[in-house]
Design a protein around this motif. Structure first.
Motif, short mmCIF file in Angstrom:
data_model
loop_
_atom_site.label_atom_id
_atom_site.label_comp_id
_atom_site.label_asym_id
_atom_site.label_seq_id
_atom_site.Cartn_x
_atom_site.Cartn_y
_atom_site.Cartn_z
N UNK A 43 0.81 -1.23 0.00
CA UNK A 43 0.00 0.00 0.00
C UNK A 43 0.84 1.27 0.00
N UNK A 44 1.98 1.25 0.68
CA UNK A 44 2.86 2.43 0.69
C UNK A 44 3.46 2.66 -0.69
N UNK A 45 3.86 1.59 -1.34
CA UNK A 45 4.43 1.72 -2.68
C UNK A 45 3.39 2.26 -3.65
N UNK A 46 2.18 1.72 -3.55
CA UNK A 46 1.11 2.18 -4.43
C UNK A 46 0.79 3.66 -4.21
N UNK A 47 0.79 4.08 -2.96
CA UNK A 47 0.43 5.46 -2.64
C UNK A 47 1.43 6.46 -3.21
N UNK A 48 2.67 6.03 -3.39
CA UNK A 48 3.72 6.95 -3.85
C UNK A 48 4.29 6.55 -5.21
N UNK A 49 3.55 5.72 -5.92
CA UNK A 49 3.95 5.29 -7.25
C UNK A 49 5.38 4.77 -7.28
N UNK A 50 5.71 3.92 -6.32
CA UNK A 50 7.02 3.27 -6.29
C UNK A 50 6.91 2.00 -7.13
N UNK A 70 14.13 -15.64 -2.48
CA UNK A 70 12.94 -16.38 -2.91
C UNK A 70 11.73 -15.45 -2.97
N UNK A 71 11.62 -14.54 -1.99
CA UNK A 71 10.53 -13.56 -2.03
C UNK A 71 10.64 -12.68 -3.27
N UNK A 72 11.86 -12.22 -3.53
CA UNK A 72 12.08 -11.35 -4.68
C UNK A 72 11.76 -12.06 -5.98
N UNK A 73 12.14 -13.34 -6.05
CA UNK A 73 11.89 -14.11 -7.26
C UNK A 73 10.42 -14.25 -7.59
N UNK A 74 9.57 -14.16 -6.57
CA UNK A 74 8.14 -14.27 -6.78
C UNK A 74 7.42 -12.94 -6.75
N UNK A 75 8.18 -11.85 -6.80
CA UNK A 75 7.59 -10.51 -6.68
C UNK A 75 7.84 -9.71 -7.95
N UNK A 76 6.86 -8.89 -8.32
CA UNK A 76 7.07 -7.98 -9.45
C UNK A 76 7.51 -6.60 -8.97
N UNK A 77 7.76 -6.46 -7.65
CA UNK A 77 8.15 -5.17 -7.08
C UNK A 77 9.59 -5.20 -6.57
N UNK A 78 10.02 -6.32 -5.96
CA UNK A 78 11.37 -6.40 -5.39
C UNK A 78 12.36 -6.69 -6.50
N UNK A 79 13.08 -5.66 -6.92
CA UNK A 79 14.00 -5.79 -8.05
C UNK A 79 15.38 -6.24 -7.63
N UNK A 80 15.72 -6.03 -6.35
CA UNK A 80 17.06 -6.38 -5.90
C UNK A 80 17.08 -6.74 -4.43
N UNK A 104 15.60 -17.18 -7.11
CA UNK A 104 15.66 -15.72 -7.02
C UNK A 104 17.06 -15.16 -7.08
N UNK A 105 18.05 -16.00 -7.37
CA UNK A 105 19.43 -15.56 -7.32
C UNK A 105 19.79 -14.45 -8.27
N UNK A 106 19.01 -14.30 -9.34
CA UNK A 106 19.27 -13.20 -10.27
C UNK A 106 18.93 -11.84 -9.65
N UNK A 107 18.25 -11.84 -8.51
CA UNK A 107 17.91 -10.58 -7.83
C UNK A 107 18.99 -10.17 -6.81
N UNK A 108 20.01 -11.00 -6.61
CA UNK A 108 21.07 -10.65 -5.67
C UNK A 108 21.92 -9.54 -6.28
#
Length: 285
Positions: A43-50, A70-80, A104-108
């Motif tokens: 909700x915070x990201x959405x509110x500030x267009x992050x 693993x969380x990042x690998x399944x997320x469209x928001x966590x880029x790194x 998710x290792x490509x997000x490291x």
């Protein structure tokens, strides 16, 4: 024309049902002594267009790093993910390779150690720590500096002597906002900023102020010094959520960063709020 990509370059997530966070060692931590998940952040990201974020380790745990990846690998928001591994371990290069090859290792994108908690203010001078930093560079990763003014001299030496490694300074090295003092932090920060292989996060300043009584006018001079020292091309916005909740809401942190960057041009503000993080961490489009 699409709007510039906005990135929160510093936040945390933790699950207290999986592991304790030892640094939460007193009643002061009660407001954040609970599990924080991506659903709490959205909700915070959405509110500030992050559009994207960088999640940063909060405990000295390779297993936590695996979970964040693993969380990042399944997320469209966590880029790194800026994770943790033992820099002083002679096999740290192999650990980093194993993390990069896992889910998710490509997000490291980087590594961090709580240098501020080490008894030795010159911990970054240790031969084994320097060897570990070189391994981070060999792995193509960034190193996040978590230091206070006490450790800044050693940080300056490390950045100077490892030009092949990209460093990112977290929380502007935690200046003494609550006391209103500027030096030695001010000139130390300028000395660090003179080195080309380091960026700085505009993050964490509110928790260095008086948590219950800070005013923007007390914090802004420190933010402006960061922008003056590093220039708008090497400063990255970060919320430090949920740690920031100890002193300010996500909304207040964004509002403070907005005020700090008002004097910048449109392209410079876009860099601080996204472009610089994408460059520093290699986040792509």
């Amino acid at each position: 024309m699409p709007l510039p990509r906005r990135i929160d370059a510093h936040h945390h997530l933790w699950d207290l049902t999986r592991r304790e966070q030892p640094w939460m060692d007193g009643a002061w931590a009660e407001p954040i002594r609970r599990t924080f998940t991506p659903d709490d952040l959205t909700p915070h990201l959405d509110a500030h267009r992050i559009d994207a974020t960088v999640v940063v380790q909060s405990s000295s745990s390779v297993e936590e790093t695996r979970e964040l990846l693993a969380l990042a690998g399944g997320s469209d928001r966590i880029a790194g993910v800026v994770g943790w591994a033992d820099l002083t371990d002679a096999g740290v290069g192999e650990v980093l390779a194993e993390l990069a090859a896992g889910p998710g290792g490509d997000r490291l994108v980087g590594l961090r150690h709580q240098v501020q908690d080490e008894p030795d203010p010159r911990w970054l001078d240790r031969e084994d720590a320097r060897r570990g930093l070189a391994a981070v560079a060999d792995a193509g990763l960034v190193y996040d500096l978590l230091v206070t003014p006490r450790e800044l001299p050693a940080a300056i030496d490390a950045v100077r002597e490892l030009p092949q490694l990209r460093f990112v300074l977290d929380h502007a090295a935690k200046p003494p906002v609550a006391s209103g003092e500027r030096d030695p932090w001010g000139w130390q920060l300028a000395a660090l900023a003179a080195l080309p292989n380091v960026d700085c996060k505009l993050s964490g300043l509110v928790t260095e102020a008086d948590w219950d009584g800070w005013k923007p006018e007390q914090v802004l001079p420190y933010a402006w010094h960061v922008l003056d020292a590093f220039g708008p091309g090497r400063v990255l916005f970060g919320s430090d959520w949920p740690v920031c909740v100890l002193a300010a809401t996500y909304d207040e942190v964004v509002a403070l960063a907005d005020r700090a960057t008002l004097r910048l041009g449109e392209d410079e503000r876009a860099a601080v709020f996204g472009g610089n993080a994408a460059r520093a961490y290699g986040l792509g489009s």
